[in-house]
Design an enzyme around this catalytic site. Structure first.
Site, mmCIF file in Angstrom:
data_model
loop_
_atom_site.group_PDB
_atom_site.id
_atom_site.type_symbol
_atom_site.label_atom_id
_atom_site.label_comp_id
_atom_site.label_asym_id
_atom_site.label_seq_id
_atom_site.Cartn_x
_atom_site.Cartn_y
_atom_site.Cartn_z
ATOM 1 N N GLU A 280 0.842 -1.212 0.000
ATOM 2 C CA GLU A 280 0.000 0.000 0.000
ATOM 3 C C GLU A 280 0.874 1.258 0.000
ATOM 4 O OE1 GLU A 280 -2.351 -0.183 3.551
ATOM 5 O OE2 GLU A 280 -3.393 -2.008 2.983
ATOM 6 N N PRO A 281 1.763 1.419 -0.947
ATOM 7 C CA PRO A 281 2.625 2.598 -0.911
ATOM 8 C C PRO A 281 1.865 3.856 -1.315
ATOM 9 C CG PRO A 281 2.964 1.418 -2.951
ATOM 10 C CD PRO A 281 1.982 0.604 -2.148
ATOM 11 N N ARG A 283 3.480 7.588 -0.366
ATOM 12 C CA ARG A 283 4.558 8.563 -0.472
ATOM 13 C C ARG A 283 5.647 8.187 -1.489
ATOM 14 N NH1 ARG A 283 5.713 11.901 3.918
ATOM 15 N NH2 ARG A 283 4.507 10.487 5.220
ATOM 16 N N ARG A 319 2.760 20.132 5.585
ATOM 17 C CA ARG A 319 3.769 19.226 6.165
ATOM 18 C C ARG A 319 4.851 19.943 6.976
ATOM 19 N NH1 ARG A 319 6.892 16.059 4.228
ATOM 20 N NH2 ARG A 319 6.530 14.382 5.697
ATOM 21 N N TYR A 323 4.534 18.602 10.717
ATOM 22 C CA TYR A 323 5.518 17.565 11.060
ATOM 23 C C TYR A 323 6.938 18.109 11.154
ATOM 24 C CZ TYR A 323 1.756 14.625 9.101
ATOM 25 O OH TYR A 323 0.564 14.027 8.816
ATOM 26 N N CYS A 348 -2.090 33.557 9.551
ATOM 27 C CA CYS A 348 -1.793 34.156 10.862
ATOM 28 C C CYS A 348 -1.360 33.108 11.873
ATOM 29 C CB CYS A 348 -3.010 34.910 11.356
ATOM 30 S SG CYS A 348 -3.377 36.281 10.274
ATOM 31 N N TYR A 377 0.711 13.822 0.488
ATOM 32 C CA TYR A 377 0.247 14.558 1.669
ATOM 33 C C TYR A 377 0.430 16.068 1.489
ATOM 34 C CZ TYR A 377 0.562 9.748 3.113
ATOM 35 O OH TYR A 377 0.427 8.378 3.136
HETATM 36 C C1 LIG Z 1 -3.309 1.909 6.132
HETATM 37 C C2 LIG Z 1 -2.327 2.722 5.372
HETATM 38 N N1 LIG Z 1 -1.788 2.202 4.256
HETATM 39 C C3 LIG Z 1 -0.899 2.897 3.515
HETATM 40 C C4 LIG Z 1 -0.503 4.161 3.875
HETATM 41 C C5 LIG Z 1 0.474 4.885 2.997
HETATM 42 O O1 LIG Z 1 1.637 5.166 3.654
HETATM 43 P P1 LIG Z 1 2.857 5.831 2.876
HETATM 44 O O2 LIG Z 1 2.342 7.011 2.151
HETATM 45 O O3 LIG Z 1 3.805 6.183 3.945
HETATM 46 O O4 LIG Z 1 3.405 4.793 1.944
HETATM 47 C C6 LIG Z 1 -1.024 4.745 5.034
HETATM 48 C C7 LIG Z 1 -0.583 6.082 5.469
HETATM 49 O O5 LIG Z 1 -0.360 6.378 6.580
HETATM 50 C C8 LIG Z 1 -1.963 4.017 5.800
HETATM 51 O O6 LIG Z 1 -2.517 4.530 6.894
#
Ligand SMILES: Cc1ncc(COP(=O)(O)O)c(C=O)c1O
Length: 398
Positions: A280-281, A283, A319, A323, A348, A377
């Site tokens: 599930e990438p 970023r 961001r 962060y 502000c 993000y």
């Molecule tokens: C459940 C889940 N999968 C995948 C991601 C994607 O993470 P990243 O963008 O760090 O690859 C997130 C992000 O926090 C997430 O909460």
């Protein structure tokens, strides 16, 4: 002056280009601030991930995390290359489908799925609900029963590991709201009332984002394999979540996607055997394809403090404020004579600052700056704070 070529942008005769696109011409035509996404970089990032999977001879599926970027052109491009989606809301489900991502490649994560969102997922017959509590499973089962269907589910395991990253995006310990403990997963298997209209087909973990050390990830995946081995039937997939970090700063050293995939592959093969692996990438696919472009309104000097005030604010790109994130910043002016300046927006809040003491040339009204690696993000976290409109997004073709 920060080096330009590393982030795909370069000066040609004092004009700043992102590949073939002249950014001065773009800024002259569009209202700033805006996000520009490079199709070329997006494609490279996706293909590199995909190639790493095939080099490991793995049965793998990339479910792109829409929370990092939900732009329709970005998603259409990913869909055309075969991507699935990791979604966390009904809105993201609709957007993924609209972009042409197949329902049978969509996994639905999140601790707070509502009734209506679950019904939508059931109607579309998505690949999996990644279930984050037993109460959620109960609800999915009862809704599936009413709809006379069977829901495919995966448990999101809380692997009780601490991922080294910003505390707001560390998600794998028991004090975090995410996932279910192994013992609760295993005891649910004996409760037949939960399973009349649900079928357990996988497990998932996701321990955090912007991970630049894989130790906790390895531990989490081993814990997932251990849990999977205690389930008395073979699962269809293991979902390793997202989280791979990217190199926002020149000297940072995130693991390569090749080493990440190969490590995951060997842990799973050794600890669970051959099985489909879902990634599930977010970023690492989308960050470096995005560029946030904002025009200079004016500059200001207070004794030894220099401020470059731009028309983009923390509502557009949060961001750095949220962060303390570092992003490289490039100026539209090509000069070796530079000064340290803080780049700040019109909001502000003192937190409304994109970078402090950055070495940039003298900038004047209507010059612009480019903030790199903002494809993840960035726009998805933008807001109307201070009653500002959200920035537009432009997809720059190859
Ligand atoms: C459940 C889940 N999968 C995948 C991601 C994607 O993470 P990243 O963008 O760090 O690859 C997130 C992000 O926090 C997430 O909460």
């Amino acid at each position: 002056m920060e080096k330009l070529d590393r982030k795909h942008i370069v000066f040609k005769k004092d004009q700043l280009y992102l590949h073939k696109h002249n950014l001065h011409e773009l800024v002259a035509k569009k209202k700033t601030p805006f996000y520009a996404y490079s199709e070329k970089v997006l494609e490279e990032n996706y293909k590199r991930f995909k190639k790493s999977i095939s080099q490991n001879k793995q049965n793998g599926l990339i479910c792109f995390a829409l929370k990092s970027n939900n732009n329709i052109d970005v998603l259409k491009k990913l869909a055309s290359m075969g991507a699935g989606a990791d979604i966390v809301s009904g809105g993201e489900l609709k957007q993924a489908l609209k972009a042409g991502i197949k329902a049978n490649k969509i996994v639905f994560s999140g601790v707070g799925k509502t009734k209506n969102e679950i019904i939508l997922g059931l109607k579309e017959n998505i690949l999996s609900f990644n279930v984050e509590s037993i109460q959620e499973l109960e609800l999915i089962n009862s809704l599936a029963k009413k709809m006379n269907t069977k829901a495919k589910i995966a448990f999101r395991l809380n692997p009780k590991v601490i991922a080294k990253t910003h505390k707001h995006i560390s998600t794998g310990f028991k004090t975090h709201k995410f996932g279910i403990l192994e013992k609760d997963i295993l005891s649910s298997l004996d409760n037949s009332s939960l399973w009349s209209n649900t079928k357990l087909i996988g497990l998932s973990v996701h321990i955090g984002s912007q991970l630049t050390c894989l130790k906790a990830t390895e531990e989490a995946i081993k814990n997932m394999c251990q849990c999977a081995n205690k389930i008395p039937f073979k699962l269809k997939f293991l979902d390793v979540g997202g989280g791979l970090g990217v190199n926002y700063a020149k000297n940072s050293k995130a693991p390569s996607v090749e080493s990440y995939v190969s490590k995951i592959n060997s842990i799973i093969k050794k600890n669970y055997g051959a099985v489909k692996v879902i990634y599930e990438p977010g970023r690492c696919i989308s960050a470096s394809c995005g560029f946030f472009i904002t025009k200079v309104i004016r500059t200001k000097v207070s004794e030894d403090c220099r401020f470059t005030i731009v028309d983009g604010g923390m509502n557009d790109f949060v961001r750095p404020s949220l962060y303390d994130a570092f992003h490289e910043i490039f100026a539209s002016v090509n000069s070796s004579l530079t000064f340290p300046t803080d780049i700040v927006g019109p909001i502000c809040e003192t937190a409304d600052c994109f970078g402090t003491a950055r070495e940039l040339p003298e900038l004047v009204e209507n010059d612009f700056i480019v903030i790199a690696d903002t494809g993840a993000y960035g726009h998805t976290m933008s807001s109307h704070y201070n009653m500002r409109s959200k920035p537009k997004e432009f997809f720059l073709k190859k």
